[in-house]
Enzyme design. Structure first.
Site, mmCIF file in Angstrom:
data_model
loop_
_atom_site.group_PDB
_atom_site.id
_atom_site.type_symbol
_atom_site.label_atom_id
_atom_site.label_comp_id
_atom_site.label_asym_id
_atom_site.label_seq_id
_atom_site.Cartn_x
_atom_site.Cartn_y
_atom_site.Cartn_z
ATOM 1 N N ASP A 86 26.751 15.413 18.794
ATOM 2 C CA ASP A 86 25.545 14.876 18.148
ATOM 3 C C ASP A 86 24.535 15.996 17.881
ATOM 4 O OD1 ASP A 86 26.554 12.283 18.245
ATOM 5 O OD2 ASP A 86 24.630 11.416 18.822
ATOM 6 N N TYR A 90 34.579 9.151 31.285
ATOM 7 C CA TYR A 90 34.699 7.974 30.426
ATOM 8 C C TYR A 90 35.745 6.996 30.958
ATOM 9 C CZ TYR A 90 31.860 9.077 26.302
ATOM 10 O OH TYR A 90 30.832 9.298 25.428
ATOM 11 N N ASP A 136 30.738 14.573 23.640
ATOM 12 C CA ASP A 136 29.954 13.488 23.041
ATOM 13 C C ASP A 136 28.547 13.986 22.730
ATOM 14 O OD1 ASP A 136 29.256 10.834 22.255
ATOM 15 O OD2 ASP A 136 28.276 10.582 24.196
ATOM 16 N N LYS A 147 30.962 22.934 33.129
ATOM 17 C CA LYS A 147 29.854 23.051 34.082
ATOM 18 C C LYS A 147 30.454 23.511 35.410
ATOM 19 C CE LYS A 147 25.427 22.508 35.095
ATOM 20 N NZ LYS A 147 24.377 23.373 34.502
ATOM 21 N N ASP A 161 24.872 23.475 29.442
ATOM 22 C CA ASP A 161 23.437 23.551 29.132
ATOM 23 C C ASP A 161 23.147 24.754 28.232
ATOM 24 O OD1 ASP A 161 24.144 25.177 31.282
ATOM 25 O OD2 ASP A 161 22.315 24.817 32.434
HETATM 26 C C1 IPM Z 1 31.190 8.804 19.793
HETATM 27 C C2 IPM Z 1 30.427 7.601 20.265
HETATM 28 C C3 IPM Z 1 31.257 6.832 21.274
HETATM 29 C C4 IPM Z 1 31.519 7.747 22.443
HETATM 30 C C5 IPM Z 1 30.639 5.499 21.718
HETATM 31 C C6 IPM Z 1 30.399 4.593 20.538
HETATM 32 C C7 IPM Z 1 31.471 4.807 22.747
HETATM 33 O O1 IPM Z 1 29.194 7.975 20.772
HETATM 34 O O2 IPM Z 1 32.309 8.632 19.275
HETATM 35 O O3 IPM Z 1 30.663 9.907 19.908
HETATM 36 O O4 IPM Z 1 30.693 7.856 23.364
HETATM 37 O O5 IPM Z 1 32.562 8.377 22.482
HETATM 38 MG MG MG Z 2 28.726 10.042 20.477
#
Ligand code: IPM
Ligand code: MG
Length: 357
Positions: free
Chosen positions: A249, A138, A245, A189, A221
């Site tokens: 999700d 990042y 990240d 990884k 993975d």
């Molecule tokens: C998160 C989001 C952010 C990230 C984006 C909005 C930059 O996806 O906080 O998970 O990738 O960190």
């Molecule tokens: Mg995110």
């Protein structure tokens, strides 16, 4: 309690207003609450020509905690990095060194039916994804887009972790596990990446200081697969910025809706940024249908982590449980037999339930 309130873009404005309402009701007059609102994201561009205006940054530097809604607009990624509303969050994380990102993933019993997974897989789920937030690909340099002699464009980024960066997040992981079920799963990884080899070595070394905590290592993975197959085996999942990240999700969907999940990003001095895991969701913005519970639960995390008020935090969380038990649902967690309510009504319901706590 000095709190910077940054509603930002899209549904961020709507859900933050509900979180502020609940925070005020929860705190009452017992403690002084100093809330200052400032623009960020596209709102920052419109107010000051910068997604992270200098005045907003100064406010955040002085605050004890930051309540953030969401930042980002459609097509964001086409703008240069510094002008991207969505990138304001990244700049804030880096500037304030908010390296420890807690993303708790827990199942409200009332929402088991909202998960796409079988009830027995997610019933009682309680995992923390601990994501390192200020390093990795990042922020690694060099980065950019260059043109090769052939005329072809080439994008490049650098994945880097230095030992000190891994060490500080590793300590947070083990200490967090001590307050829970004493298990850390470090995700990397290391079969492919040198960055991950350093990551794994440091976790192994730091783990020796915590003999009472079980440490395992899993490739990213496989971790994604295990999270879907049997998520309850995890306690604290500690990982780098990009893997965290993605995995957060994935983990979010175990609970049925990303609209339920709060997060805390902490620096060493307890200063924290509190933000729902979901984004600005421009497709549903301004319709009073977004789920404010992730923002409200983020405010609860603020009470717990930055202000050391665990009882008050628990009261807010209990109020949320009570509202769900009472059958009120926003559209994202609606199921037949429950009552569909809007963003504002959900905020009001939590405030009312606080009174009954
Ligand atoms: C998160 C989001 C952010 C990230 C984006 C909005 C930059 O996806 O906080 O998970 O990738 O960190
Ligand atoms: Mg995110």
């Amino acid at each position: 309690m000095k709190i910077a309130v940054l509603p930002g873009d899209g549904v961020g404005k709507e859900v933050t207003a509900q979180a502020v309402k609940v925070l005020k009701a929860a705190v009452g007059n017992a403690t002084s609450l100093e809330l200052t609102e400032a623009p960020i994201g596209q709102a920052g561009v419109e107010a000051a020509g910068d997604p992270l205006p200098q005045t907003t940054l100064e406010l955040c530097r002085k605050a004890d905690a930051i309540l953030f809604g969401a930042a980002g607009i459609p097509g964001d990624e086409k703008l240069p990095f510094d002008q991207r509303p969505g990138a304001s969050l990244l700049r804030l994380r880096k500037d304030l060194q908010l390296f420890a990102n807690f993303r708790p993933v827990f199942m409200f019993p009332e929402l088991i039916g909202a998960s796409t997974l079988k009830p027995e897989v997610v019933d009682g789920l309680d995992v923390i994804i601990l994501r390192e937030l200020t390093g990795d690909v990042y922020f690694g340099e060099p980065r950019g887009i260059r043109t090769l002699p052939s005329g072809e464009r080439q994008g490049f980024n650098t994945m880097v972790y230095s030992e000190s960066e891994v060490e500080r997040i590793a300590h947070v992981a083990f200490q967090t596990a001590r307050g829970r079920r004493r298990k850390v799963c470090s995700v990397d990884k290391a079969n492919v990446l040198e960055t991950s080899q350093v990551w794994r070595d440091v976790f192994t070394r730091v783990g020796k200081d915590y003999p009472d905590v079980e440490l395992t290592h899993v490739f990213v993975d496989a971790a994604a697969m295990m999270l879907m197959r049997a998520p309850k085996q995890f306690d604290v999942v500690a990982t780098g910025n990009i893997f965290g990240d993605i995995l957060s999700d994935c983990a979010a969907m175990l609970t049925g809706s990303i609209g339920m999940l709060p997060s805390a990003s902490l620096a060493n001095d307890r200063k924290g940024l509190y933000v729902p895991v979901h984004g600005s969701a421009p497709d549903i913005a301004g319709k009073n249908i977004a789920n404010p519970l992730a923002a409200i639960l983020s405010a609860a995390m603020m009470l717990r982590y930055s202000f050391d008020l665990p009882e008050l935090a628990a009261r807010v969380e209990k109020a949320v449980s009570r509202v769900l038990a009472g059958g009120q649902r926003t559209a994202d967690i609606y199921q037949p037999g429950t009552a569909k309510v809007g963003t504002i009504e959900m905020g009001d319901a939590v405030v009312a339930a606080l009174g009954r706590a």
